[in-house]
Design a protein around this motif. Structure first.
Motif, PDB file in Angstrom:
ATOM      1  N   ALA A 178      11.815  18.193  79.895  1.00 31.31           N
ATOM      2  CA  ALA A 178      13.040  19.555  79.568  1.00 31.31           C
ATOM      3  C   ALA A 178      12.635  20.968  80.568  1.00 31.31           C
ATOM      4  CB  ALA A 178      12.396  19.479  77.874  1.00 31.31           C
ATOM      5  N   CYS A 179      11.854  20.200  81.602  1.00 30.30           N
ATOM      6  CA  CYS A 179      11.082  21.615  82.083  1.00 30.30           C
ATOM      7  C   CYS A 179      11.956  21.520  83.677  1.00 30.30           C
ATOM      8  CB  CYS A 179       9.170  21.358  82.700  1.00 30.30           C
ATOM      9  SG  CYS A 179       8.662  21.940  81.612  1.00 30.30           S
ATOM     10  N   HIS A 180      12.716  20.164  84.191  1.00 31.45           N
ATOM     11  CA  HIS A 180      12.812  20.488  85.265  1.00 31.45           C
ATOM     12  C   HIS A 180      14.725  21.355  85.344  1.00 31.45           C
ATOM     13  CE1 HIS A 180      14.899  18.341  88.506  1.00 31.45           C
ATOM     14  NE2 HIS A 180      13.475  17.469  88.867  1.00 31.45           N
ATOM     15  N   PRO A 200      14.237  28.659  74.885  1.00 34.77           N
ATOM     16  CA  PRO A 200      14.790  28.644  76.026  1.00 34.77           C
ATOM     17  C   PRO A 200      15.212  27.558  76.504  1.00 34.77           C
ATOM     18  CG  PRO A 200      12.405  29.094  75.693  1.00 34.77           C
ATOM     19  CD  PRO A 200      12.932  28.749  74.482  1.00 34.77           C
ATOM     20  N   PRO A 201      15.286  27.302  77.570  1.00 37.76           N
ATOM     21  CA  PRO A 201      15.972  26.335  78.377  1.00 37.76           C
ATOM     22  C   PRO A 201      15.170  25.277  78.542  1.00 37.76           C
ATOM     23  CG  PRO A 201      16.353  27.916  79.163  1.00 37.76           C
ATOM     24  CD  PRO A 201      15.693  28.819  78.414  1.00 37.76           C
ATOM     25  N   LEU A 223       7.763  11.999  77.598  1.00 42.03           N
ATOM     26  CA  LEU A 223       9.112  11.715  78.545  1.00 42.03           C
ATOM     27  C   LEU A 223       9.931  12.986  78.331  1.00 42.03           C
ATOM     28  CD1 LEU A 223      10.642  10.493  81.289  1.00 42.03           C
ATOM     29  CD2 LEU A 223      11.795   9.711  79.194  1.00 42.03           C
ATOM     30  N   ALA A 224      10.298  13.232  76.710  1.00 38.18           N
ATOM     31  CA  ALA A 224      11.137  14.677  76.668  1.00 38.18           C
ATOM     32  C   ALA A 224      10.508  16.313  76.841  1.00 38.18           C
ATOM     33  CB  ALA A 224      11.604  14.363  75.770  1.00 38.18           C
ATOM     34  N   PRO A 240       6.513  27.436  91.014  1.00 40.91           N
ATOM     35  CA  PRO A 240       6.638  26.023  91.547  1.00 40.91           C
ATOM     36  C   PRO A 240       8.273  26.157  90.915  1.00 40.91           C
ATOM     37  CG  PRO A 240       6.791  27.242  88.952  1.00 40.91           C
ATOM     38  CD  PRO A 240       6.428  28.863  89.725  1.00 40.91           C
ATOM     39  N   ALA A 241       8.957  24.897  91.422  1.00 42.27           N
ATOM     40  CA  ALA A 241      10.010  23.937  91.855  1.00 42.27           C
ATOM     41  C   ALA A 241      10.691  23.857  90.206  1.00 42.27           C
ATOM     42  CB  ALA A 241       9.864  22.670  92.096  1.00 42.27           C
ATOM     43  N   HIS A 242       9.872  23.567  88.884  1.00 40.79           N
ATOM     44  CA  HIS A 242      10.587  23.634  87.823  1.00 40.79           C
ATOM     45  C   HIS A 242       9.758  24.766  86.445  1.00 40.79           C
ATOM     46  CE1 HIS A 242      12.422  19.975  89.261  1.00 40.79           C
ATOM     47  NE2 HIS A 242      11.363  19.509  90.008  1.00 40.79           N
ATOM     48  N   ARG A 243      10.041  24.342  85.716  1.00 47.55           N
ATOM     49  CA  ARG A 243       9.969  26.274  84.619  1.00 47.55           C
ATOM     50  C   ARG A 243       8.807  25.307  84.091  1.00 47.55           C
ATOM     51  NH1 ARG A 243      15.881  25.642  83.560  1.00 47.55           N
ATOM     52  NH2 ARG A 243      17.027  28.091  84.479  1.00 47.55           N
TER      53      ARG A 243
END
Length: 470
Positions: free
Chosen positions: A72-74, A8-9, A67-68, A145-148
């Protein structure tokens, strides 16, 4: 051009697999199209998995992997291209690239990382579970949430609320905890979660009582609790009225004649006067206790143990088999697990006062074994004067309740451990919080559930480690 997909993305592991394959195939960043990029729909790009590897896998440090995982959740569609540029440069001869805070790629990645971490913090603070109608042991929460970040944050809730069944629904994805394992499924809608329950009224009552109009700062409040989260918080329904009435209430407070201090909410545990002989006098009196029948089959009274000037007291439920035989608290399997948790947090047991709400071991004979039985409310009431006098003589700054029996002995019979664990409360002259008993952790049959329960205990005890008293 080469096409790379991440499914998933928000999965950092999936991105790492694709990035490793691209690096090994020698695909430069400008030739790689990532799913979600503005050019993601170009026709004719070569699939990444069709390219043979030409060199070894890249080597990067733990800081870049961390960091990655956050970036990646952004939701930024350029996040994967940004990460791959950083990987290309780090593995290609700039291993200390992340130390260059002014580098445009590093600066951008740090901003995305910060946004994801802040979003995760907000989720931990603003998720509100509501009871499933007809099932008082299952709970559902809705959060946007704002991000995943759900996969990233869900393990925190599994540790913190390991003793109950719950689901967290978000528009992108849902998380489920059955008491043993964490699972994920498709996203939901706000209508899939209960709109209200009995706890919402308690939240509103609590918030209305702690709201201080004299300290109202709308700008700071909205920065810490952005308005987009208000619809999921039961207490937020009060904010417009409380903010509107803040000015008149402050003027009324300023004009009111001074009054002698008075307690509006009585402390759950009255503070009895400590006996003249201090802890040793309480110990001597408790050894002859006959307030309930538990003294008859027990070997001895198990009183508290620790330095007389301890500033922190840990209150358990009752002695176990080994405690009853030795006369010392927390020396059995649960005590050893507690020692392990304290050691992980850097807390010296020797600086703590350890005791129990009930001073005699309640058990059921089974052959040569003595099986633990939970104390009843009558036993807790009978022993409460000893605990009260013990704490009055000790005068700790912090009290930690281990288990529901201890928490109810200190906070009152209405205390709900799993709903209120890990939250500071005020006592007479001290602060206190409750968490699960180490014995409850040991009773988890499934290894994964036991590890999750233990991690939740350590998380709660971290509140103690964060004070300056240990």
């Amino acid at each position: 051009m080469v096409r790379a997909e991440v499914v998933p993305p928000w999965d950092a592991d999936a991105w790492r697999d694709a990035a490793r394959a691209a690096w090994r195939a020698g695909v430069a960043p400008e030739r790689l199209i990532w799913e979600g990029d503005p050019q993601g729909g170009l026709i004719g790009a070569t699939a990444l998995d069709a390219l043979p590897p030409r060199r070894p896998a890249p080597r990067v440090g733990a800081e870049f992997l961390s960091l990655a995982g956050a970036v990646a959740c952004h939701r930024d569609p350029q996040r994967f291209a940004l990460l791959y540029r950083l990987l290309w440069r780090i593995a290609g001869g700039a291993p200390r690239l992340l130390e260059r805070a002014t580098d445009p790629d590093v600066h951008r990645a740090r901003l995305l990382e910060k946004a994801v971490r802040r979003d995760a913090h907000k989720m931990k603070a603003f998720v509100r579970f509501r009871e499933v109608p007809g099932d008082g042991e299952a709970y559902i929460a809705w959060f946007e949430p704002a991000h995943r970040i759900l996969d990233r944050v869900a393990p925190f809730f599994a540790r913190r609320f390991s003793g109950m069944r719950w689901a967290i629904l978000t528009p992108d994805r849902s998380a489920f905890w059955d008491g043993r394992a964490l699972a994920f499924g498709p996203g939901g809608t706000r209508a899939d979660a209960p709109a209200d329950d009995a706890q919402d009224a308690l939240w509103r009552t609590y918030y209305a009582h702690i709201f201080n109009p004299a300290r109202l700062n709308p700008q700071a409040m909205r920065a810490e609790m952005p308005q987009k989260y208000w619809k999921g918080l039961p207490e937020a329904a009060l904010l417009p009225v409380l903010m509107r009435e803040a000015g008149p209430r402050v003027r009324e407070m300023a004009e009111r004649a001074p009054e002698a201090p008075r307690r509006r909410i009585p402390a759950p545990v009255p503070a009895p006067v400590a006996p003249a002989g201090g802890l040793e006098a309480v110990r001597a009196a408790a050894e002859g206790c006959r307030r309930c029948p538990l003294w008859e089959p027990a070997t001895r009274t198990v009183f508290g143990e620790g330095p007389a000037d301890a500033r922190v007291a840990l209150v358990g439920e009752q002695p176990g088999d080994e405690e009853d035989l030795t006369g010392r608290p927390f020396v059995g399997p649960a005590g050893r697990l507690l020692d392990r948790a304290l050691a992980e947090l850097g807390i010296a047991r020797e600086r703590l006062w350890l005791t129990n709400a009930v001073k005699h071991f309640r058990f059921e004979p089974r052959g040569k074994r003595r099986l633990h039985r939970n104390p009843e409310a009558t036993h807790v009431r009978a022993c409460r004067p000893w605990l009260q006098q013990e704490l009055a003589a000790l005068q700790p700054r912090v009290v930690v309740c281990l288990g529901a029996t201890a928490a109810q002995a200190v906070f009152g019979s209405g205390f709900r451990l799993m709903a209120e664990r890990g939250r500071w409360r005020e006592l007479e002259g001290a602060r206190a919080f409750a968490t699960v008993h180490p014995a409850w952790v040991l009773r988890q049959r499934d290894p994964a559930a036991r590890e999750a329960a233990y991690a939740g205990l350590v998380d709660d005890l971290r509140l103690l480690a964060e004070t300056s008293l240990v």
